[in-house]
Write a protein that holds these residues in place. Structure first.
Motif, PDB file in Angstrom:
ATOM      1  N   ILE A   1       0.842  -1.198   0.000  1.00  0.00           N
ATOM      2  CA  ILE A   1       0.000   0.000   0.000  1.00  0.00           C
ATOM      3  C   ILE A   1       0.877   1.248   0.000  1.00  0.00           C
ATOM      4  N   LEU A   2       1.920   1.256   0.828  1.00  0.00           N
ATOM      5  CA  LEU A   2       2.836   2.405   0.865  1.00  0.00           C
ATOM      6  C   LEU A   2       3.440   2.665  -0.507  1.00  0.00           C
ATOM      7  N   ARG A   3       3.887   1.625  -1.175  1.00  0.00           N
ATOM      8  CA  ARG A   3       4.486   1.791  -2.510  1.00  0.00           C
ATOM      9  C   ARG A   3       3.502   2.426  -3.483  1.00  0.00           C
ATOM     10  N   GLN A   4       2.249   1.966  -3.439  1.00  0.00           N
ATOM     11  CA  GLN A   4       1.250   2.517  -4.348  1.00  0.00           C
ATOM     12  C   GLN A   4       0.926   3.968  -3.992  1.00  0.00           C
ATOM     13  N   LEU A   5       0.791   4.257  -2.712  1.00  0.00           N
ATOM     14  CA  LEU A   5       0.502   5.623  -2.296  1.00  0.00           C
ATOM     15  C   LEU A   5       1.619   6.580  -2.693  1.00  0.00           C
ATOM     16  N   ALA A   6       2.864   6.114  -2.560  1.00  0.00           N
ATOM     17  CA  ALA A   6       4.015   6.974  -2.828  1.00  0.00           C
ATOM     18  C   ALA A   6       4.086   7.420  -4.278  1.00  0.00           C
ATOM     19  N   GLY A   7       3.461   6.676  -5.168  1.00  0.00           N
ATOM     20  CA  GLY A   7       3.462   7.066  -6.574  1.00  0.00           C
ATOM     21  C   GLY A   7       2.522   8.220  -6.879  1.00  0.00           C
ATOM     22  N   ARG A   8       1.614   8.532  -5.946  1.00  0.00           N
ATOM     23  CA  ARG A   8       0.616   9.570  -6.218  1.00  0.00           C
ATOM     24  C   ARG A   8       0.595  10.677  -5.166  1.00  0.00           C
ATOM     25  N   TYR A   9       1.142  10.410  -3.991  1.00  0.00           N
ATOM     26  CA  TYR A   9       1.069  11.359  -2.896  1.00  0.00           C
ATOM     27  C   TYR A   9       2.448  11.630  -2.301  1.00  0.00           C
ATOM     28  N   ARG A  10       2.523  12.723  -1.568  1.00  0.00           N
ATOM     29  CA  ARG A  10       3.632  12.939  -0.652  1.00  0.00           C
ATOM     30  C   ARG A  10       3.186  12.333   0.679  1.00  0.00           C
ATOM     31  N   VAL A  11       3.752  11.195   1.018  1.00  0.00           N
ATOM     32  CA  VAL A  11       3.253  10.399   2.137  1.00  0.00           C
ATOM     33  C   VAL A  11       3.949  10.784   3.440  1.00  0.00           C
ATOM     34  N   TYR A  12       3.142  11.055   4.452  1.00  0.00           N
ATOM     35  CA  TYR A  12       3.626  11.280   5.812  1.00  0.00           C
ATOM     36  C   TYR A  12       3.219  10.049   6.621  1.00  0.00           C
ATOM     37  N   LEU A  13       4.220   9.271   6.993  1.00  0.00           N
ATOM     38  CA  LEU A  13       3.984   7.968   7.615  1.00  0.00           C
ATOM     39  C   LEU A  13       4.187   8.018   9.121  1.00  0.00           C
ATOM     40  N   GLY A  14       3.205   7.530   9.865  1.00  0.00           N
ATOM     41  CA  GLY A  14       3.339   7.335  11.299  1.00  0.00           C
ATOM     42  C   GLY A  14       3.172   5.856  11.593  1.00  0.00           C
ATOM     43  N   ALA A  15       4.128   5.261  12.308  1.00  0.00           N
ATOM     44  CA  ALA A  15       4.079   3.819  12.542  1.00  0.00           C
ATOM     45  C   ALA A  15       4.738   3.471  13.871  1.00  0.00           C
ATOM     46  N   PHE A  16       4.401   2.288  14.358  1.00  0.00           N
ATOM     47  CA  PHE A  16       5.001   1.761  15.580  1.00  0.00           C
ATOM     48  C   PHE A  16       5.999   0.669  15.230  1.00  0.00           C
ATOM     49  N   VAL A  17       6.976   0.495  16.094  1.00  0.00           N
ATOM     50  CA  VAL A  17       7.944  -0.598  15.987  1.00  0.00           C
ATOM     51  C   VAL A  17       7.833  -1.440  17.247  1.00  0.00           C
ATOM     52  N   ASP A  18       7.489  -2.709  17.102  1.00  0.00           N
ATOM     53  CA  ASP A  18       7.368  -3.589  18.265  1.00  0.00           C
ATOM     54  C   ASP A  18       8.491  -4.625  18.331  1.00  0.00           C
ATOM     55  N   ASP A  19       9.402  -4.572  17.360  1.00  0.00           N
ATOM     56  CA  ASP A  19      10.555  -5.470  17.345  1.00  0.00           C
ATOM     57  C   ASP A  19      11.808  -4.618  17.158  1.00  0.00           C
ATOM     58  N   PRO A  20      12.689  -4.559  18.145  1.00  0.00           N
ATOM     59  CA  PRO A  20      13.887  -3.709  18.031  1.00  0.00           C
ATOM     60  C   PRO A  20      14.704  -3.987  16.773  1.00  0.00           C
ATOM     61  N   ALA A  21      14.655  -5.225  16.266  1.00  0.00           N
ATOM     62  CA  ALA A  21      15.419  -5.556  15.065  1.00  0.00           C
ATOM     63  C   ALA A  21      14.938  -4.764  13.853  1.00  0.00           C
ATOM     64  N   ASP A  22      13.699  -4.256  13.910  1.00  0.00           N
ATOM     65  CA  ASP A  22      13.163  -3.505  12.773  1.00  0.00           C
ATOM     66  C   ASP A  22      13.666  -2.065  12.727  1.00  0.00           C
ATOM     67  N   LEU A  23      14.256  -1.587  13.803  1.00  0.00           N
ATOM     68  CA  LEU A  23      14.703  -0.194  13.827  1.00  0.00           C
ATOM     69  C   LEU A  23      15.753   0.091  12.754  1.00  0.00           C
ATOM     70  N   VAL A  24      16.562  -0.895  12.420  1.00  0.00           N
ATOM     71  CA  VAL A  24      17.589  -0.708  11.404  1.00  0.00           C
ATOM     72  C   VAL A  24      16.972  -0.430  10.039  1.00  0.00           C
ATOM     73  N   HIS A  25      15.716  -0.793   9.859  1.00  0.00           N
ATOM     74  CA  HIS A  25      15.066  -0.612   8.558  1.00  0.00           C
ATOM     75  C   HIS A  25      14.358   0.738   8.414  1.00  0.00           C
ATOM     76  N   VAL A  26      14.297   1.500   9.504  1.00  0.00           N
ATOM     77  CA  VAL A  26      13.590   2.782   9.441  1.00  0.00           C
ATOM     78  C   VAL A  26      14.131   3.694   8.340  1.00  0.00           C
ATOM     79  N   PRO A  27      15.459   3.864   8.199  1.00  0.00           N
ATOM     80  CA  PRO A  27      15.958   4.746   7.129  1.00  0.00           C
ATOM     81  C   PRO A  27      15.503   4.334   5.732  1.00  0.00           C
ATOM     82  N   SER A  28      15.270   3.040   5.523  1.00  0.00           N
ATOM     83  CA  SER A  28      14.861   2.574   4.196  1.00  0.00           C
ATOM     84  C   SER A  28      13.512   3.143   3.792  1.00  0.00           C
ATOM     85  N   LEU A  29      12.687   3.486   4.775  1.00  0.00           N
ATOM     86  CA  LEU A  29      11.344   3.978   4.464  1.00  0.00           C
ATOM     87  C   LEU A  29      11.356   5.352   3.794  1.00  0.00           C
TER      88      LEU A  29
END
Length: 411
Positions: free
Chosen positions: A33-61
């Motif tokens: 959904i994010l990928r599709q939205l990003a093609g048409r909008y300037r997306v402002y994303l708010g999200a939670f992280v419940d697994d510390p291992a996922d924090l390394v992936h935040v910059p990729s967003l």
């Protein structure tokens, strides 16, 4: 890439779990959904992280977002915090995701960037949509989670049965209330959507839609050359999925204890592999001769590609299972439970095999092993079904329409 055009509308996208990496069911949907939205909008994303291992992936967003705000959730602490719902008379799922910093960020970003449209992914995130300035609010419930909790209650003894039943009742009241207020609400299948529609007025029900899941059929393709991860031996059966998710735990436990012994009467050399992250002690305890629990693997595709048969014995299942679509895209014959087959396109016996009881599972697996030509036929039909019915882009175009991508102003 994010739509950086000054003409592109800003959009608020709220997700209960960081939508990257797309390595489990809900994250596959929220990421696409994010990928599709990003093609048409300037997306402002708010999200939670419940697994510390996922924090390394935040910059990729940042590849898909104009800006993002991430809040940590400690699951143990959040579960304690959620107990406030008992005093407040609300579903425990709502305070679990209640966060003052997230609410402040939402209010600020909506005001600063004049955001008019918002999409909340999963019911509990709807609590952040009550913001002045938002003219169009859409909720992707995915599944009717209240029905899941009610189903859990039937499988547990007191006091958990009482707690789960209460959660189902309170969460349904929340889901219904927000479906009545939102401009549109979506579910993965028509069956899930109908569960809510029947409790709404005709006008309210007309705003409930089904937007099915998809699969990346180029990535999940039998054309890739993938090394065989299995040891030599007899027929290989596999189950894939996050192994800290109770429906998956229940599925593999049922398979090992009630189904696999019957299969081994006919095929004593059959092996069963459980592939997925975060296996619980209960799952690890299932390991033994001919039963492997892998834990996290870098790529699930080799385990699918070299299996003789994929099984999905889910007794509790909401919506269409990504694990089933991925196996089908790999042209593998799949035996699914009746619950996992709900809402799935195609036909039993042609595109997949449906088994409702342990004896039916045994029969379907034994017959498929005995007739590899027919199993291959089903696998080929499964991939054709995925190619014709389960494109992410095709399905999510419907969601973009509901969000308002067809207009420059709120519908």
């Amino acid at each position: 890439m994010p739509n950086t055009s000054s003409q592109a509308e800003p959009l608020l996208y709220l997700v209960h779990r960081i939508p990257y990496p797309p390595n489990k069911g809900d994250k596959l949907r929220s990421f696409n959904i994010l990928r599709q939205l990003a093609g048409r909008y300037r997306v402002y994303l708010g999200a939670f992280v419940d697994d510390p291992a996922d924090l390394v992936h935040v910059p990729s967003l940042s590849e898909w977002c104009e800006d993002l705000h991430i809040e940590r959730i400690d699951p143990k602490l959040a579960r304690l915090t959620s107990l406030r719902g008992l005093l407040a008379g609300e579903a425990l799922s709502i305070p679990y995701y209640r966060n003052r910093a997230m609410r402040d960020w939402v209010g600020d970003v909506v005001a600063r960037h004049s955001i008019r449209k918002a999409l909340a992914f999963s019911g509990p995130m709807a609590q952040y949509l009550d913001q002045a300035g938002l003219a169009r609010r859409v909720i992707d419930f995915c599944d009717l989670d209240s029905a899941k909790w009610t189903q859990y209650a039937a499988e547990r003894t007191w006091p958990m049965s009482w707690l789960y039943r209460r959660e189902g009742e309170r969460l349904f009241a929340f889901e219904r209330s927000w479906a009545q207020r939102a401009d549109a609400s979506t579910f993965v299948t028509e069956a899930e959507a109908d569960l809510l529609r029947r409790h709404l007025s005709t006008t309210e029900a007309s705003r409930i839609h089904a937007v099915q899941n998809g699969v990346d059929a180029d990535f999940f393709s039998p054309q890739h050359a993938l090394a065989n991860p299995y040891p030599d031996g007899g027929p290989k059966l596999v189950f894939t999925g996050a192994m800290d998710y109770w429906p998956n735990i229940d599925a593999v436990t049922w398979f090992v204890k009630d189904i696999l012994p019957g299969i081994r009467v006919i095929h004593p050399d059959v092996s069963f592999t459980i592939v997925g992250m975060n296996p619980t002690p209960a799952v690890l305890a299932l390991g033994g001769p001919g039963i492997q629990v892998t834990g996290t693997v870098p790529d699930v595709r080799p385990w699918l590609a070299h299996a003789d048969l994929v099984v999905a014995p889910l007794r509790i299942a909401r919506g269409i299972q990504n694990k089933v679509l991925e196996a089908m895209a790999m042209a593998k014959p799949v035996v699914v439970s009746a619950a996992a087959a709900t809402g799935l396109a195609g036909e039993n016996g042609r595109d997949y095999l449906v088994a409702s009881t342990s004896s039916e599972f045994v029969q379907s697996v034994v017959e498929s092993i005995a007739d590899p030509v027919d199993a291959q036929r089903i696998g080929c039909a499964a991939r054709e079904l995925v190619l014709s019915h389960y494109s992410w882009e095709a399905h999510l175009n419907g969601l973009l329409y509901l969000v308002g991508a067809h207009t420059s102003e709120s519908a």
